[in-house]
Design a protein around this motif. Sequence first.
Motif: not given
Length: 253
Positions: A1-27
């Motif tokens: 459970m902890r490993s899954r939570l840690l993996a989710f947090l890491l994906i969220l942490l590293f994915g947020l900048p790319f999500g922001l770039l995507g919003l800036l590109a289409v917004g």
Amino acid sequence: MRSRLLAFLLILLFGLPFGLLGLLAVGEGWRFPAALPPVYSLNVFRSLLAADNDLLAGLGRSLLLAGTVAVAATAGGFVLARAIARSRRAARLEAASYLPYALPPVLLAVLIQPFIIRLHLSGSVGGVLLGLLLVALPFATLLLGSFWSGQTTEYEHLARTLGCTPRQALRQVLLPLAWPRLRTALVQTFLLSWFDFGLTNVLSVGKVRTLTVQVFTYVGEANAPLAAVASLLLVLPPAVLLLVNKSALLRKP
């Protein structure tokens, strides 16, 4: 459970900048304090399909420069590392390989710019290529220096004793043994050239607009959509290289 939570947090942490770039590109019309863009459009991505699109030209220019530097620096570093390993002044030559990294890239570019001008390469792809090689070649030499050990020399002598010509020993013995390091050197020198801004910006005098230069230009112009698209294009080849290299590293022999 902890490993899954840690993996989710890491994906969220590293994915947020790319999500922001995507919003800036289409917004469109995204202004503070709005949490999300009011209107979405793919006009910026549709413009990439135009034949005269500046971003695609910068992408192609960057791929050409980084690919050429990676191949030339790796091949040259392989040869230079062998020459240094067999030299009586190996320690001094190896220490000299660190000299290009004693200065910031911008200052190094300013120092070599007079020589680039004398060679009539200022503001050209050739001048930028030469400047990048001055940084990437010593890096590849240092990276491949550990390959030329006493054991490698013994393998080469054994191949020659068994009847191999120098070319056959290189092609059938040395290159297969060195391939993991050569692959690493190719990737590292590619990334070194791909993300370079200071040296390229000074030597190109604004005429060689690589993708990295274009990102800084769009940011300076406060052109968020184009800056976001250029940033996404900038991280695309390194991401592909990372995936390819990861699959090669995890592949079972």
